[in-house]
Design a protein around this motif. Structure first.
Motif, PDB file in Angstrom:
ATOM      1  N   LEU A   1       3.454  -5.378  -9.308  1.00  0.00           N
ATOM      2  CA  LEU A   1       2.731  -6.405  -8.560  1.00  0.00           C
ATOM      3  C   LEU A   1       2.302  -7.547  -9.470  1.00  0.00           C
ATOM      4  CD1 LEU A   1       1.380  -7.483  -5.979  1.00  0.00           C
ATOM      5  CD2 LEU A   1      -0.616  -6.090  -6.552  1.00  0.00           C
ATOM      6  N   THR A   2       1.788  -7.219 -10.637  1.00  0.00           N
ATOM      7  CA  THR A   2       1.357  -8.254 -11.577  1.00  0.00           C
ATOM      8  C   THR A   2       2.526  -9.175 -11.934  1.00  0.00           C
ATOM      9  OG1 THR A   2      -0.327  -6.787 -12.480  1.00  0.00           O
ATOM     10  CG2 THR A   2       0.319  -8.660 -13.838  1.00  0.00           C
TER      11      THR A   2
ATOM     12  N   THR B   1       0.834  -1.208   0.000  1.00  0.00           N
ATOM     13  CA  THR B   1       0.000   0.000   0.000  1.00  0.00           C
ATOM     14  C   THR B   1       0.869   1.259   0.000  1.00  0.00           C
ATOM     15  OG1 THR B   1      -0.282  -0.168   2.404  1.00  0.00           O
ATOM     16  CG2 THR B   1      -2.039  -1.077   1.011  1.00  0.00           C
TER      17      THR B   1
ATOM     18  N   GLU C   1      -7.231  -3.432  -1.837  1.00  0.00           N
ATOM     19  CA  GLU C   1      -7.827  -4.690  -2.296  1.00  0.00           C
ATOM     20  C   GLU C   1      -6.802  -5.558  -3.023  1.00  0.00           C
ATOM     21  OE1 GLU C   1      -9.211  -1.627  -3.142  1.00  0.00           O
ATOM     22  OE2 GLU C   1     -10.636  -1.643  -1.478  1.00  0.00           O
ATOM     23  N   ASP C   2      -6.031  -4.934  -3.917  1.00  0.00           N
ATOM     24  CA  ASP C   2      -5.004  -5.687  -4.647  1.00  0.00           C
ATOM     25  C   ASP C   2      -3.909  -6.172  -3.715  1.00  0.00           C
ATOM     26  OD1 ASP C   2      -6.379  -5.342  -7.018  1.00  0.00           O
ATOM     27  OD2 ASP C   2      -5.085  -3.718  -7.749  1.00  0.00           O
TER      28      ASP C   2
ATOM     29  N   GLN D   1      -4.263  -6.898  -0.514  1.00  0.00           N
ATOM     30  CA  GLN D   1      -4.817  -8.006   0.270  1.00  0.00           C
ATOM     31  C   GLN D   1      -4.822  -9.298  -0.532  1.00  0.00           C
ATOM     32  OE1 GLN D   1      -8.623  -6.315   1.326  1.00  0.00           O
ATOM     33  NE2 GLN D   1      -7.888  -5.665   3.345  1.00  0.00           N
ATOM     34  N   THR D   2      -5.256  -9.216  -1.771  1.00  0.00           N
ATOM     35  CA  THR D   2      -5.289 -10.407  -2.622  1.00  0.00           C
ATOM     36  C   THR D   2      -3.887 -10.929  -2.877  1.00  0.00           C
ATOM     37  OG1 THR D   2      -7.302  -9.619  -3.698  1.00  0.00           O
ATOM     38  CG2 THR D   2      -6.048 -11.313  -4.855  1.00  0.00           C
ATOM     39  N   GLY D   3      -2.984 -10.037  -3.240  1.00  0.00           N
ATOM     40  CA  GLY D   3      -1.604 -10.438  -3.533  1.00  0.00           C
ATOM     41  C   GLY D   3      -0.922 -11.065  -2.337  1.00  0.00           C
TER      42      GLY D   3
ATOM     43  N   LYS E   1       1.463  -1.185  -9.624  1.00  0.00           N
ATOM     44  CA  LYS E   1       0.465  -2.143 -10.107  1.00  0.00           C
ATOM     45  C   LYS E   1       1.082  -3.095 -11.134  1.00  0.00           C
ATOM     46  CE  LYS E   1      -4.039  -2.683 -12.103  1.00  0.00           C
ATOM     47  NZ  LYS E   1      -5.333  -2.164 -12.390  1.00  0.00           N
TER      48      LYS E   1
ATOM     49  N   VAL F   1      -0.104   0.444  -4.339  1.00  0.00           N
ATOM     50  CA  VAL F   1      -1.046  -0.620  -4.706  1.00  0.00           C
ATOM     51  C   VAL F   1      -2.324  -0.404  -3.895  1.00  0.00           C
ATOM     52  CG1 VAL F   1      -1.435  -3.126  -4.623  1.00  0.00           C
ATOM     53  CG2 VAL F   1       0.818  -2.230  -5.215  1.00  0.00           C
ATOM     54  N   THR F   2      -3.478  -0.623  -4.505  1.00  0.00           N
ATOM     55  CA  THR F   2      -4.738  -0.471  -3.781  1.00  0.00           C
ATOM     56  C   THR F   2      -4.818  -1.500  -2.658  1.00  0.00           C
ATOM     57  OG1 THR F   2      -5.975  -2.014  -5.177  1.00  0.00           O
ATOM     58  CG2 THR F   2      -5.929   0.316  -5.873  1.00  0.00           C
TER      59      THR F   2
ATOM     60  N   TYR G   1       3.978 -11.163  -8.819  1.00  0.00           N
ATOM     61  CA  TYR G   1       3.027 -12.188  -8.384  1.00  0.00           C
ATOM     62  C   TYR G   1       3.126 -13.452  -9.235  1.00  0.00           C
ATOM     63  CZ  TYR G   1      -1.471 -14.309  -7.264  1.00  0.00           C
ATOM     64  OH  TYR G   1      -2.453 -15.183  -6.882  1.00  0.00           O
TER      65      TYR G   1
END
Length: 181
Positions: A83-84, A42, A49-50, A52-54, A80, A46-47, A87
């Protein structure tokens, strides 16, 4: 009596040291790798939500956030996009180091990250190509070392060509060692 006083002083100061250690140990333990991952992602942009998911899906959340932080702070790649990519790899820390090494040593050092887009692909800059080739490589550290070395030679000063050559070299070199059937 003097020895007894020394013993009591040592015992009391030891007890305070243990109490301080226990207090600081518990406060450090309160923040686990998922907390660190969420905080770092964060903070990188990164948002929630993203993040948390990541972090929830990551095998080693601390490595995921380290990769994203490294790339987003050391390059112009968004958190972002980082992160993609981080991940989707087995070695996120190596991916981050690969991208940053290529950017700092090859692209930024020679001002080649601001050049025209990659030939044949108008949407990808050399920096984004570094991210994608490091991500595609099974050994990102090897990829960055190869790109850096090839970019140092005058004949292959094109970093895009160096990235492509190094990535394709990871396949078994069938041209050098033909199979005899």
């Amino acid at each position: 009596m003097n020895n007894l006083l020394k013993l009591a002083t040592i015992t009391i100061s030891g007890a305070f040291s243990l109490a301080n250690f226990a207090f600081f140990s518990n406060s450090v333990k309160a923040e686990n790798q998922f907390d660190v991952c969420l905080r770092e992602l964060t903070a990188s942009g990164v948002t929630v939500e993203d993040a948390q998911t990541g972090c929830a899906d990551a095998l080693v959340p601390r490595e995921l956030s380290s990769c994203v932080t490294n790339i987003s702070q050391s390059t112009s790649i968004s958190a972002k996009d980082a992160l993609t990519s981080c991940y989707q790899v087995r070695r996120p820390v190596d991916l981050g180091n690969c991208v940053v090494s290529i950017n700092n040593t090859v692209l930024t050092a020679s001002n080649k990250n601001t050049q025209a887009k990659v030939e044949g692909d108008n949407s990808q800059s050399p920096l984004m190509m570094a991210l994608s080739t490091c991500q595609a490589s099974l050994l990102p550290t090897r990829q960055s070392e190869c790109v850096i070395a090839l970019s140092r030679t005058p004949q292959a000063s094109n970093p895009v060509k160096a990235m492509e050559t190094c990535l394709s070299a990871e396949d078994f070199p069938r041209d050098l060692f033909p199979s005899y059937n």
